[in-house]
Write an enzyme that holds these catalytic residues in place. Structure first.
Site, PDB file in Angstrom:
ATOM      1  N   ASP A  78      -1.687  13.807  21.302  1.00 19.14           N
ATOM      2  CA  ASP A  78      -0.390  13.694  20.628  1.00 19.14           C
ATOM      3  C   ASP A  78      -0.460  14.187  19.189  1.00 19.14           C
ATOM      4  O   ASP A  78       0.562  14.367  18.535  1.00 19.14           O
ATOM      5  CB  ASP A  78       0.089  12.235  20.636  1.00 19.14           C
ATOM      6  CG  ASP A  78       0.556  11.781  22.003  1.00 19.14           C
ATOM      7  OD1 ASP A  78       0.660  12.632  22.906  1.00 19.14           O
ATOM      8  OD2 ASP A  78       0.818  10.579  22.175  1.00 19.14           O
ATOM      9  N   GLY A 116      -6.378   3.057   7.440  1.00 20.19           N
ATOM     10  CA  GLY A 116      -4.957   3.223   7.746  1.00 20.19           C
ATOM     11  C   GLY A 116      -4.720   3.668   9.178  1.00 20.19           C
ATOM     12  O   GLY A 116      -5.216   3.071  10.143  1.00 20.19           O
ATOM     13  N   TYR A 117      -3.966   4.766   9.328  1.00 20.16           N
ATOM     14  CA  TYR A 117      -3.575   5.280  10.640  1.00 20.16           C
ATOM     15  C   TYR A 117      -4.814   5.618  11.471  1.00 20.16           C
ATOM     16  O   TYR A 117      -4.857   5.378  12.682  1.00 20.16           O
ATOM     17  CB  TYR A 117      -2.693   6.512  10.434  1.00 20.16           C
ATOM     18  CG  TYR A 117      -1.991   7.034  11.656  1.00 20.16           C
ATOM     19  CD1 TYR A 117      -1.841   6.269  12.817  1.00 20.16           C
ATOM     20  CD2 TYR A 117      -1.443   8.321  11.661  1.00 20.16           C
ATOM     21  CE1 TYR A 117      -1.176   6.759  13.927  1.00 20.16           C
ATOM     22  CE2 TYR A 117      -0.772   8.825  12.752  1.00 20.16           C
ATOM     23  CZ  TYR A 117      -0.652   8.053  13.887  1.00 20.16           C
ATOM     24  OH  TYR A 117       0.007   8.547  14.984  1.00 20.16           O
ATOM     25  N   ASP A 128       0.819  -1.207   0.000  1.00 20.00           N
ATOM     26  CA  ASP A 128       0.000   0.000   0.000  1.00 20.00           C
ATOM     27  C   ASP A 128       0.854   1.259   0.000  1.00 20.00           C
ATOM     28  O   ASP A 128       0.497   2.266  -0.622  1.00 20.00           O
ATOM     29  CB  ASP A 128      -0.924  -0.004   1.226  1.00 20.00           C
ATOM     30  CG  ASP A 128      -2.090  -0.973   1.066  1.00 20.00           C
ATOM     31  OD1 ASP A 128      -2.231  -1.557  -0.031  1.00 20.00           O
ATOM     32  OD2 ASP A 128      -2.853  -1.142   2.038  1.00 20.00           O
TER      33      ASP A 128
END
Length: 292
Positions: free
Chosen positions: A177, A189-190, A74
């Site tokens: 964060d 994803g993330y 990916d």
């Protein structure tokens, strides 16, 4: 004559023979082959250079290509998007490792997949892209992302505060964060790893997900992608990281950041054997019970 561009990564030092197999097959089909200069540099085999390939660099106009092959995972496909850009050349992801969400064709199915491609036995998934508008300008002409945009802390253990406005109205001040703004494509994803929702690729939306938020009441939110998002960063550190997909730059509090929907889209080739829900089930192990 069909023209096909190729970009990839040789992470396991095993791609040379595979690339030769790909080139042999395409040559038999009378395909004109273009390969990224970055990919070609990874190969020492003199045979590959005997194919009389045309090379291209990032920033070159690729409107004359009919298709674009991404050989890798990916991450490689996301890098391929930076080559294709506004040309919207359809991309086919060949996965040389484990199954990916974007690169879903295994190397064992390459010849069958090429036959389907050259016989026009495929459909196009048109994916939305986000665009970063910043002062000063960041990422040059590659200020777009298929997956996500992030703002993250740097060089400190302290949280940062990101004030997010939607069309000029305050949404939230995120103590965390960092934050992720993802497209529907990037929702696997993330964003997913930080508790964000799965969003179908055809959904016209942005997803905002906080990374390790201080306030446990903070939850991901899905917004229409015709909105314009703006950001102001505060924190003890004077340096922060911003990213578009896997590309990073360092900024300070003075930078002005806005996210909007990009005018062009990324076209992913979906062969007859591919199905988005099948990929989800395989990748996320849905329906699997270890007791059986």
């Amino acid at each position: 004559m069909t023209r096909i561009g190729i970009h990839g990564k040789d992470l396991q030092n095993k791609s040379s023979r595979f690339l030769e197999k790909v080139l042999d097959y395409l040559k038999k089909k009378n395909v004109e082959i273009w390969v990224s200069a970055k990919f070609l540099k990874q190969f020492k085999s003199s045979r590959i250079h005997d194919y009389q390939l045309k090379s291209f660099d990032q920033g070159d106009h690729l409107n004359q290509l009919d298709f674009f092959l991404s050989l890798g995972g990916d991450g490689t496909l996301l890098e391929s998007v930076t080559y294709v850009g506004k040309s919207e050349t359809p991309i086919l992801g060949i996965n040389t490792g484990r199954l990916g969400f974007l690169a879903t064709i295994s190397r064992d199915d390459v010849e069958k997949s090429f036959d389907e491609l050259l016989n026009s036995n495929f459909s196009i998934d048109s994916r939305s892209v986000l665009r970063l508008v910043s002062t000063p300008k960041l990422f040059g002409n590659l200020n777009f992302a298929l997956n996500d945009f992030t703002i993250m802390k740097k060089d400190t253990s302290s949280m940062i505060t990101v004030h997010v406005h939607v069309d000029g109205e305050l949404l939230n001040s995120y103590w965390s964060d960092g934050i992720i703004v993802s497209t529907p494509t990037g929702s696997t994803g993330y964003s997913l790893s930080c508790g964000g929702p799965l969003v179908h690729p055809k959904s016209e939306s942005f997803v905002i997900t906080a990374v390790s938020p201080h306030n446990l009441g903070t939850r991901p939110i899905v917004l229409a992608d015709d909105a314009e998002l703006s950001f102001h960063i505060e924190g003890r550190s004077k340096k922060y990281l911003v990213s578009l997909d896997s590309r990073f730059e360092t900024v300070d509090e003075s930078v002005k950041l806005r996210i909007k929907k990009e005018k062009f889209r990324v076209k992913l080739i979906r062969l007859s054997s591919q199905n988005y829900f099948n990929t989800l089930r395989q990748k996320l192990n849905w329906g699997i019970d270890v007791r059986n």
